[in-house]
Design a protein around this motif. Structure first.
Motif, PDB file in Angstrom:
ATOM      1  N   PRO A   1       0.809  -1.232   0.000  1.00  0.00           N
ATOM      2  CA  PRO A   1       0.000   0.000   0.000  1.00  0.00           C
ATOM      3  C   PRO A   1       0.833   1.269   0.000  1.00  0.00           C
ATOM      4  O   PRO A   1       0.437   2.271  -0.616  1.00  0.00           O
ATOM      5  CB  PRO A   1      -0.832  -0.120   1.290  1.00  0.00           C
ATOM      6  CG  PRO A   1      -0.144  -1.135   2.127  1.00  0.00           C
ATOM      7  CD  PRO A   1       0.531  -2.067   1.186  1.00  0.00           C
ATOM      8  N   VAL A   2       2.000   1.247   0.664  1.00  0.00           N
ATOM      9  CA  VAL A   2       2.862   2.429   0.668  1.00  0.00           C
ATOM     10  C   VAL A   2       3.390   2.705  -0.734  1.00  0.00           C
ATOM     11  O   VAL A   2       3.371   3.848  -1.212  1.00  0.00           O
ATOM     12  CB  VAL A   2       4.035   2.242   1.650  1.00  0.00           C
ATOM     13  CG1 VAL A   2       5.057   3.371   1.504  1.00  0.00           C
ATOM     14  CG2 VAL A   2       3.517   2.205   3.083  1.00  0.00           C
ATOM     15  N   ARG A   3       3.853   1.665  -1.392  1.00  0.00           N
ATOM     16  CA  ARG A   3       4.371   1.845  -2.751  1.00  0.00           C
ATOM     17  C   ARG A   3       3.273   2.286  -3.721  1.00  0.00           C
ATOM     18  O   ARG A   3       3.487   3.157  -4.572  1.00  0.00           O
ATOM     19  CB  ARG A   3       4.993   0.533  -3.241  1.00  0.00           C
ATOM     20  CG  ARG A   3       6.396   0.306  -2.716  1.00  0.00           C
ATOM     21  CD  ARG A   3       6.989  -0.961  -3.266  1.00  0.00           C
ATOM     22  NE  ARG A   3       8.407  -1.081  -2.943  1.00  0.00           N
ATOM     23  CZ  ARG A   3       9.110  -2.187  -3.100  1.00  0.00           C
ATOM     24  NH1 ARG A   3       8.528  -3.277  -3.563  1.00  0.00           N
ATOM     25  NH2 ARG A   3      10.384  -2.222  -2.786  1.00  0.00           N
ATOM     26  N   ARG A   4       2.078   1.711  -3.572  1.00  0.00           N
ATOM     27  CA  ARG A   4       0.987   2.029  -4.490  1.00  0.00           C
ATOM     28  C   ARG A   4       0.642   3.517  -4.446  1.00  0.00           C
ATOM     29  O   ARG A   4       0.608   4.194  -5.479  1.00  0.00           O
ATOM     30  CB  ARG A   4      -0.244   1.188  -4.154  1.00  0.00           C
ATOM     31  CG  ARG A   4      -1.383   1.321  -5.169  1.00  0.00           C
ATOM     32  CD  ARG A   4      -2.605   0.540  -4.730  1.00  0.00           C
ATOM     33  NE  ARG A   4      -2.275  -0.833  -4.385  1.00  0.00           N
ATOM     34  CZ  ARG A   4      -2.384  -1.355  -3.169  1.00  0.00           C
ATOM     35  NH1 ARG A   4      -2.809  -0.610  -2.156  1.00  0.00           N
ATOM     36  NH2 ARG A   4      -2.069  -2.616  -2.942  1.00  0.00           N
ATOM     37  N   ILE A   5       0.401   4.038  -3.240  1.00  0.00           N
ATOM     38  CA  ILE A   5      -0.003   5.437  -3.135  1.00  0.00           C
ATOM     39  C   ILE A   5       1.146   6.377  -3.478  1.00  0.00           C
ATOM     40  O   ILE A   5       0.930   7.466  -4.033  1.00  0.00           O
ATOM     41  CB  ILE A   5      -0.551   5.731  -1.716  1.00  0.00           C
ATOM     42  CG1 ILE A   5      -1.175   7.120  -1.655  1.00  0.00           C
ATOM     43  CG2 ILE A   5       0.530   5.603  -0.667  1.00  0.00           C
ATOM     44  CD1 ILE A   5      -2.349   7.314  -2.576  1.00  0.00           C
ATOM     45  N   THR A   6       2.394   5.958  -3.215  1.00  0.00           N
ATOM     46  CA  THR A   6       3.530   6.817  -3.524  1.00  0.00           C
ATOM     47  C   THR A   6       3.784   6.874  -5.026  1.00  0.00           C
ATOM     48  O   THR A   6       4.121   7.936  -5.565  1.00  0.00           O
ATOM     49  CB  THR A   6       4.790   6.336  -2.784  1.00  0.00           C
ATOM     50  OG1 THR A   6       4.502   6.234  -1.386  1.00  0.00           O
ATOM     51  CG2 THR A   6       5.933   7.317  -2.967  1.00  0.00           C
ATOM     52  N   TRP A   7       3.619   5.736  -5.719  1.00  0.00           N
ATOM     53  CA  TRP A   7       3.742   5.754  -7.180  1.00  0.00           C
ATOM     54  C   TRP A   7       2.669   6.648  -7.793  1.00  0.00           C
ATOM     55  O   TRP A   7       2.941   7.399  -8.747  1.00  0.00           O
ATOM     56  CB  TRP A   7       3.623   4.338  -7.748  1.00  0.00           C
ATOM     57  CG  TRP A   7       4.903   3.566  -7.791  1.00  0.00           C
ATOM     58  CD1 TRP A   7       5.228   2.453  -7.064  1.00  0.00           C
ATOM     59  CD2 TRP A   7       6.052   3.853  -8.601  1.00  0.00           C
ATOM     60  NE1 TRP A   7       6.496   2.033  -7.369  1.00  0.00           N
ATOM     61  CE2 TRP A   7       7.029   2.868  -8.312  1.00  0.00           C
ATOM     62  CE3 TRP A   7       6.348   4.843  -9.533  1.00  0.00           C
ATOM     63  CZ2 TRP A   7       8.278   2.855  -8.920  1.00  0.00           C
ATOM     64  CZ3 TRP A   7       7.599   4.834 -10.148  1.00  0.00           C
ATOM     65  CH2 TRP A   7       8.544   3.845  -9.846  1.00  0.00           C
TER      66      TRP A   7
ATOM     67  N   GLY B   1      13.018   3.952   0.645  1.00  0.00           N
ATOM     68  CA  GLY B   1      13.120   3.695   2.075  1.00  0.00           C
ATOM     69  C   GLY B   1      12.210   2.599   2.589  1.00  0.00           C
ATOM     70  O   GLY B   1      12.588   1.849   3.493  1.00  0.00           O
ATOM     71  N   VAL B   2      10.990   2.468   2.024  1.00  0.00           N
ATOM     72  CA  VAL B   2      10.024   1.499   2.553  1.00  0.00           C
ATOM     73  C   VAL B   2      10.546   0.065   2.451  1.00  0.00           C
ATOM     74  O   VAL B   2      10.227  -0.781   3.292  1.00  0.00           O
ATOM     75  CB  VAL B   2       8.663   1.639   1.837  1.00  0.00           C
ATOM     76  CG1 VAL B   2       8.750   1.212   0.370  1.00  0.00           C
ATOM     77  CG2 VAL B   2       7.586   0.823   2.560  1.00  0.00           C
TER      78      VAL B   2
ATOM     79  N   ARG C   1      -4.406   8.942   4.863  1.00  0.00           N
ATOM     80  CA  ARG C   1      -5.235   7.831   5.342  1.00  0.00           C
ATOM     81  C   ARG C   1      -4.467   6.517   5.282  1.00  0.00           C
ATOM     82  O   ARG C   1      -4.480   5.732   6.240  1.00  0.00           O
ATOM     83  CB  ARG C   1      -6.519   7.730   4.515  1.00  0.00           C
ATOM     84  CG  ARG C   1      -7.478   6.668   5.049  1.00  0.00           C
ATOM     85  CD  ARG C   1      -8.804   6.648   4.323  1.00  0.00           C
ATOM     86  NE  ARG C   1      -8.685   6.142   2.969  1.00  0.00           N
ATOM     87  CZ  ARG C   1      -8.832   6.874   1.878  1.00  0.00           C
ATOM     88  NH1 ARG C   1      -9.102   8.174   1.978  1.00  0.00           N
ATOM     89  NH2 ARG C   1      -8.723   6.344   0.679  1.00  0.00           N
ATOM     90  N   VAL C   2      -3.769   6.264   4.170  1.00  0.00           N
ATOM     91  CA  VAL C   2      -2.966   5.045   4.045  1.00  0.00           C
ATOM     92  C   VAL C   2      -1.835   5.059   5.067  1.00  0.00           C
ATOM     93  O   VAL C   2      -1.535   4.042   5.702  1.00  0.00           O
ATOM     94  CB  VAL C   2      -2.404   4.910   2.610  1.00  0.00           C
ATOM     95  CG1 VAL C   2      -1.456   3.723   2.519  1.00  0.00           C
ATOM     96  CG2 VAL C   2      -3.530   4.749   1.600  1.00  0.00           C
ATOM     97  N   GLY C   3      -1.201   6.224   5.253  1.00  0.00           N
ATOM     98  CA  GLY C   3      -0.110   6.331   6.208  1.00  0.00           C
ATOM     99  C   GLY C   3      -0.538   5.995   7.626  1.00  0.00           C
ATOM    100  O   GLY C   3       0.190   5.336   8.366  1.00  0.00           O
ATOM    101  N   ARG C   4      -1.733   6.427   8.000  1.00  0.00           N
ATOM    102  CA  ARG C   4      -2.231   6.122   9.339  1.00  0.00           C
ATOM    103  C   ARG C   4      -2.657   4.668   9.459  1.00  0.00           C
ATOM    104  O   ARG C   4      -2.516   4.061  10.519  1.00  0.00           O
ATOM    105  CB  ARG C   4      -3.397   7.051   9.679  1.00  0.00           C
ATOM    106  CG  ARG C   4      -2.947   8.491   9.950  1.00  0.00           C
ATOM    107  CD  ARG C   4      -4.092   9.458  10.035  1.00  0.00           C
ATOM    108  NE  ARG C   4      -3.612  10.825  10.292  1.00  0.00           N
ATOM    109  CZ  ARG C   4      -4.350  11.914  10.140  1.00  0.00           C
ATOM    110  NH1 ARG C   4      -5.616  11.807   9.726  1.00  0.00           N
ATOM    111  NH2 ARG C   4      -3.835  13.104  10.401  1.00  0.00           N
TER     112      ARG C   4
ATOM    113  N   ALA D   1       6.592   8.336   7.852  1.00  0.00           N
ATOM    114  CA  ALA D   1       7.195   8.865   6.621  1.00  0.00           C
ATOM    115  C   ALA D   1       6.130   9.119   5.564  1.00  0.00           C
ATOM    116  O   ALA D   1       6.178  10.133   4.852  1.00  0.00           O
ATOM    117  CB  ALA D   1       8.243   7.891   6.085  1.00  0.00           C
ATOM    118  N   LEU D   2       5.152   8.216   5.452  1.00  0.00           N
ATOM    119  CA  LEU D   2       4.097   8.398   4.459  1.00  0.00           C
ATOM    120  C   LEU D   2       3.189   9.569   4.846  1.00  0.00           C
ATOM    121  O   LEU D   2       2.757  10.341   3.980  1.00  0.00           O
ATOM    122  CB  LEU D   2       3.270   7.112   4.316  1.00  0.00           C
ATOM    123  CG  LEU D   2       2.375   7.030   3.065  1.00  0.00           C
ATOM    124  CD1 LEU D   2       3.199   7.173   1.802  1.00  0.00           C
ATOM    125  CD2 LEU D   2       1.626   5.703   3.043  1.00  0.00           C
ATOM    126  N   VAL D   3       2.911   9.712   6.130  1.00  0.00           N
ATOM    127  CA  VAL D   3       2.124  10.863   6.596  1.00  0.00           C
ATOM    128  C   VAL D   3       2.884  12.160   6.305  1.00  0.00           C
ATOM    129  O   VAL D   3       2.290  13.162   5.884  1.00  0.00           O
ATOM    130  CB  VAL D   3       1.808  10.736   8.093  1.00  0.00           C
ATOM    131  CG1 VAL D   3       1.160  12.008   8.623  1.00  0.00           C
ATOM    132  CG2 VAL D   3       0.881   9.548   8.342  1.00  0.00           C
TER     133      VAL D   3
END
Length: 309
Positions: free
Chosen positions: A23-29, A74-75, A152-155, A161-163
């Motif tokens: 999920p971190v990679r998806r939203i960051t891409w 980083g993730v 929302r994904v970060g939380r 880092a995502l937040v």
């Protein structure tokens, strides 16, 4: 034993991949591609509408990609499971990425403020047309939407880092406001160019405030800052509810990402068997992991209660 551990490692890494990395990679891409698209749009409409402010805003959108890349790289490291060299995991990598994002935000704020002040007597926009508005307006809409999605994904995955990167998206949306003011003001009345400078200074102050909110907990984590007094009191009260625990003391905590590691001592009746003391310690650990303040792991030391009758 070592062979069995190595055989389980791929499955463990796959579980980490699906639970946090994906999920971190998806939203960051998604954020990375949105930044590329918005930067291109701002360059085009800024050129067609003769707006230097919008072109500068396009450069800001391109700078946002640095934090997207930092999160994507980083993730992979901070989500790796514990190993022999890192028995507590790799969450400190996330703190370093968060610090990088906070410093980048502060640099952006200082750049906006500096540009606003040194060009106070200049006119940023010459013979602009309202077509230049499409870039910053689209940026505000899409980056604010991306902020809410990313935070929302970060939380959900408990990723500071995502937040922090979500707040970087919002800073880009806010930095588009002075560009809109500059375009509208210069289109209708060239003497209103000063609004661009005032708006940029206000937004720079807001971004600096946000950068400190991002940096403060990350700096506390890398300096081994522990849980708050309220959280430690909660840990004490939970441990004391376990049957057989006579006293709890020497509570020590330290942050690991959004969660914390706990080390505490419990006192039990001195005539208990080793097995009985161990069972009490395991119950304390289970209760803290279940009801405690977002605890990652617990180490319980068992001591005899010398004051017991």
């Amino acid at each position: 034993m070592e062979r069995e551990k190595n055989q389980n490692e791929p499955a463990e890494r796959k579980r980490y991949e699906s639970s946090e990395i994906a999920p971190v990679r998806r939203i960051t891409w998604i954020g990375l591609f949105v930044n590329i698209g918005l930067a291109g749009l701002k360059f085009v409409v800024g050129f067609l509408g003769a707006s230097q402010a919008v072109i500068a805003d396009a450069v800001h959108s391109l700078s946002d990609m640095t934090t997207d890349i930092a999160v994507l790289v980083g993730v992979k490291f901070w989500s790796a499971p514990p190993d022999t060299c890192h028995p507590y995991g790799h969450k400190r990598v996330e703190a370093l990425v968060t610090i990088f994002i906070g410093i980048t935000l502060a640099a952006v704020a200082c750049g906006l403020a500096y540009r606003a002040m040194v060009t106070l007597g200049d006119r940023h926009v010459h013979h602009t047309t309202l077509v230049a508005l499409w870039g910053p307006v689209a940026s505000i809409f899409f980056k604010e939407l991306l902020y809410h999605w990313t935070v929302r994904v970060g939380r959900q995955v408990k990723s500071p880092a995502l937040v922090a990167n979500a707040w970087h998206h919002r800073s880009d949306a806010l930095s588009s406001v002075p560009a809109i003011i500059a375009v509208v003001g210069a289109s209708f009345h060239p003497s209103l160019d000063i609004l661009d400078h005032i708006g940029a200074l206000v937004i720079a102050g807001f971004i600096l405030h946000v950068s400190w909110k991002i940096l403060s907990p990350a700096l506390a984590e890398v300096s081994d800052h522990g849980a708050s007094e309220a959280e430690q009191d909660r840990i004490y009260r939970i441990a004391m509810t376990v049957e057989g625990v006579a006293n709890v003391h020497a509570i020590r905590t330290r942050k690991s990402g959004a969660r914390c590691l706990v080390d505490l001592h419990i006192r039990v009746a001195p005539d208990l068997s080793v097995r009985a003391g161990h069972d009490i310690a395991e119950t304390v650990k289970k209760e803290l992991l279940k009801y405690g303040p977002d605890i990652l792991d617990v180490l319980v030391h068992v001591e005899p209660d010398e004051q017991a009758p």
